[in-house]
Design a protein around this motif. Structure first.
Motif, PDB file in Angstrom:
ATOM      1  N   ASP A 155      -1.062 -12.972 -11.910  1.00 58.96           N
ATOM      2  CA  ASP A 155      -1.915 -12.058 -11.148  1.00 58.96           C
ATOM      3  C   ASP A 155      -3.058 -11.513 -11.992  1.00 58.96           C
ATOM      4  O   ASP A 155      -4.184 -11.326 -11.507  1.00 58.96           O
ATOM      5  CB  ASP A 155      -1.064 -10.906 -10.600  1.00 58.96           C
ATOM      6  CG  ASP A 155      -0.271 -11.317  -9.371  1.00 58.96           C
ATOM      7  OD1 ASP A 155      -0.164 -12.539  -9.123  1.00 58.96           O
ATOM      8  OD2 ASP A 155       0.236 -10.432  -8.667  1.00 58.96           O
ATOM      9  N   GLN A 156      -2.788 -11.251 -13.266  1.00 59.91           N
ATOM     10  CA  GLN A 156      -3.841 -10.769 -14.153  1.00 59.91           C
ATOM     11  C   GLN A 156      -4.937 -11.828 -14.301  1.00 59.91           C
ATOM     12  O   GLN A 156      -6.138 -11.508 -14.253  1.00 59.91           O
ATOM     13  CB  GLN A 156      -3.244 -10.434 -15.512  1.00 59.91           C
ATOM     14  CG  GLN A 156      -4.274  -9.993 -16.545  1.00 59.91           C
ATOM     15  CD  GLN A 156      -3.625  -9.639 -17.874  1.00 59.91           C
ATOM     16  OE1 GLN A 156      -3.506  -8.471 -18.229  1.00 59.91           O
ATOM     17  NE2 GLN A 156      -3.203 -10.656 -18.622  1.00 59.91           N
ATOM     18  N   GLU A 184      -6.975 -12.360 -11.062  1.00 60.99           N
ATOM     19  CA  GLU A 184      -7.907 -11.257 -10.856  1.00 60.99           C
ATOM     20  C   GLU A 184      -9.232 -11.532 -11.578  1.00 60.99           C
ATOM     21  O   GLU A 184     -10.297 -11.118 -11.127  1.00 60.99           O
ATOM     22  CB  GLU A 184      -7.284  -9.954 -11.397  1.00 60.99           C
ATOM     23  CG  GLU A 184      -8.135  -8.721 -11.195  1.00 60.99           C
ATOM     24  CD  GLU A 184      -8.218  -8.250  -9.753  1.00 60.99           C
ATOM     25  OE1 GLU A 184      -9.160  -7.491  -9.428  1.00 60.99           O
ATOM     26  OE2 GLU A 184      -7.342  -8.652  -8.956  1.00 60.99           O
TER      27      GLU A 184
END
Length: 530
Positions: free
Chosen positions: A194-195, A198
């Motif tokens: 997810d990091q 993003e």
């Protein structure tokens, strides 16, 4: 409408049928399942059974001689509608008579297979205490003391293991207690995913790549698949005997460079301290340097060997972790006297983990008492919402044995492993295959045939047979094997709480005797062919 069997009161029947109502209430009475007196009586029965089990554990074959389906034939096909008289005592007798004889006895002093599942009196009683209290610390409000004890105890453990301060609550990081290493790796992969998305956009999830060695536990590949990483984007980099099967930073660099040139995005590296097959240690500092150039999340899996970090003499195996390791996990239930299950995981940036795993809906167990405070809601740190009170047993083990006691425990097994290694080296028919770093010894029977005459293939066949024959000896050790780099070897993980040097010496005699029989038979066959 009146409930069944209940008398309706009206003007014509002022008294009602009291006897009928009482009978109905008696029929609907709930069983008394949390009676304090029963708890004391039945609890003593359980403690006696466990104490007797440990007192006589050496009488059991470590691995049972049973076939699939044996237990299903001995038990009824349906649960009883009504319990028999003194059902608990009867059930415990079945545990003694048919359950225990059908188990592999992981606490046996002759259990050398897999990795240890070390137990202790305090660890077992801590597990019982947590089960009896039976809380669910998934938010601070759901169990304030449960949550805060977990925060305290993961910092205690992290400091005892000499982990970088940046991974502890005290240093801006933080930790949690999970079930297994697989849970820890999955949470880390999801946070890293997810990091990264993003930064590069969610549409590029198909470009993400994870890295490990061919010795890394399969939990990494499984976690990556669950997290949506393409199956062909899991790079299992080959290791070799010359490097003692550790992951080479040079090979990692080449793999990442090739992926970047192909338009892919390096995401995640799982480095291992104490691999499952041979106990290999990946060079953390060198790997972190490679990963940093590509902004790759680095997770260290120290499921087995992490316990050894309690001893300062082993601290060097994680040199380099201070700067670039994003997450770290170890299983206290493997070698640190805590009963199954108890995996500790630490992260450098908890907010990244929380961003990936937190729920946005209002949770019923959050309350005003926690508002305005920087509380930890552990449901946002892992996959599961229902959580066990693992902190209690770990806290008790640390408090009752102390870090000095845990060091003595680890060092005793390392000393036994050193002694066993010398036993193997003293018998010219055998060889130690890999460098022993902790208490795992990998060895094998040499082939009497020259290497150019198929000696390697013969050696592998001999050792396969040796494992089978050793495990068939009722009073012998339980042994596991590994096939690494084309080399078939026996592996003894010394770490069960009850194991002493005499148990290892007796077990080694069994191996030697079976090896003599195998070699004698081989010699006879070769002579008949001549």
């Amino acid at each position: 409408m009146a409930p069944p069997h209940q008398t309706v009161y009206d003007g014509a029947n002022q008294n009602g049928t009291v006897v009928e109502l009482a009978a109905a209430q008696e029929k609907l009475q709930r069983p008394d399942v949390l009676n304090a007196d029963d708890f004391r009586r039945q609890g003593k029965q359980v403690i006696e059974l466990i104490a007797d089990y440990y007192g006589g554990i050496s009488d059991y074959p470590v691995h049972p001689n049973v076939t699939p389906g044996f237990l299903r034939k001995l038990l009824p096909t349906e649960a009883p509608a009504c319990p028999e008289p003194d059902a608990f005592t009867s059930a415990l007798q079945d545990v003694r008579d048919i359950i225990l004889p059908g188990l592999t006895h992981w606490q046996s002093p002759r259990h050398m297979a897999h990795f240890p599942a070390s137990s202790s009196t305090v660890g077992a009683l801590g597990e019982a205490l947590a089960a009896g209290i039976n809380v669910n610390p998934f938010t601070w409000a759901a169990s304030p003391a449960g949550t805060e004890l977990e925060m305290v105890v993961v910092d205690w453990l992290g400091k005892a293991l000499h982990l970088p301060n940046s991974l502890l609550f005290a240093g801006g990081g933080g930790g949690t207690l999970l079930a297994t290493t697989g849970d820890a790796i999955l949470c880390a992969v999801v946070a890293a995913r997810d990091q990264k998305l993003e930064q590069i956009g969610v549409g590029r999830i198909g470009d993400l790549v994870v890295y490990c060695s061919d010795q890394t536990h399969f939990a990494l590949v499984k976690s990556a698949r669950i997290a949506g990483i393409r199956r062909d984007h899991c790079r299992e980099i080959r290791t070799c005997h010359a490097n003692m099967f550790a992951l080479s930073p040079m090979d990692l660099h080449a793999a990442m460079k090739a992926d970047v040139e192909a338009g892919l995005v390096p995401l995640f590296l799982c480095a291992t301290v104490g691999t499952t097959k041979t106990g290999a240690v990946d060079p953390i500092a060198g790997l972190c340097a490679v990963a940093a150039a590509h902004d790759v999340w680095v997770h260290v899996d120290a499921a087995y060997a992490g316990s050894a970090l309690v001893c300062p003499e082993f601290r060097h195996v994680i040199d380099g972790a201070e700067a670039a390791v994003d997450s770290f996990s170890m299983n206290a239930h493997k070698w640190l006297l805590v009963s199954n299950d108890c995996c500790a995981m630490w992260v450098k940036k908890p907010r990244t983990l929380i961003a990936a795993l937190a729920v946005e809906q209002e949770v019923i167990m959050k309350d005003r008492a926690s508002e305005g405070h920087d509380v930890v809601d552990y449901m946002d740190w892992n996959i599961n919402l229902t959580r066990r009170f693992r902190a209690l047993k770990l806290w008790l083990v640390l408090r009752c044995y102390g870090t000095d006691g845990l060091r003595d425990h680890i060092r005793s097994h390392v000393r036994i492993a050193e002694a066993f290694e010398k036993m193997v080296e003293a018998d010219a028919r055998f060889e130690v295959v890999t460098e022993r770093k902790f208490s795992l010894v990998c060895f094998r029977l040499r082939s009497p045939e020259p290497e150019q005459s198929g000696g390697e293939e013969t050696a592998n066949a001999l050792n396969r047979q040796l494992v089978e024959e050793v495990n068939a000896v009722t009073s012998g050790p339980y042994t596991s094997f590994a096939n690494v780099g084309g080399i078939y070897m026996l592996r003894w993980a010394i770490g069960s709480t009850l194991t002493e040097e005499r148990h290892v010496a007796d077990a080694w005699k069994v191996v030697q005797e079976r090896a003599s029989a195998i070699l004698c038979k081989m010699e006879s066959i070769n002579a008949s062919r001549a």
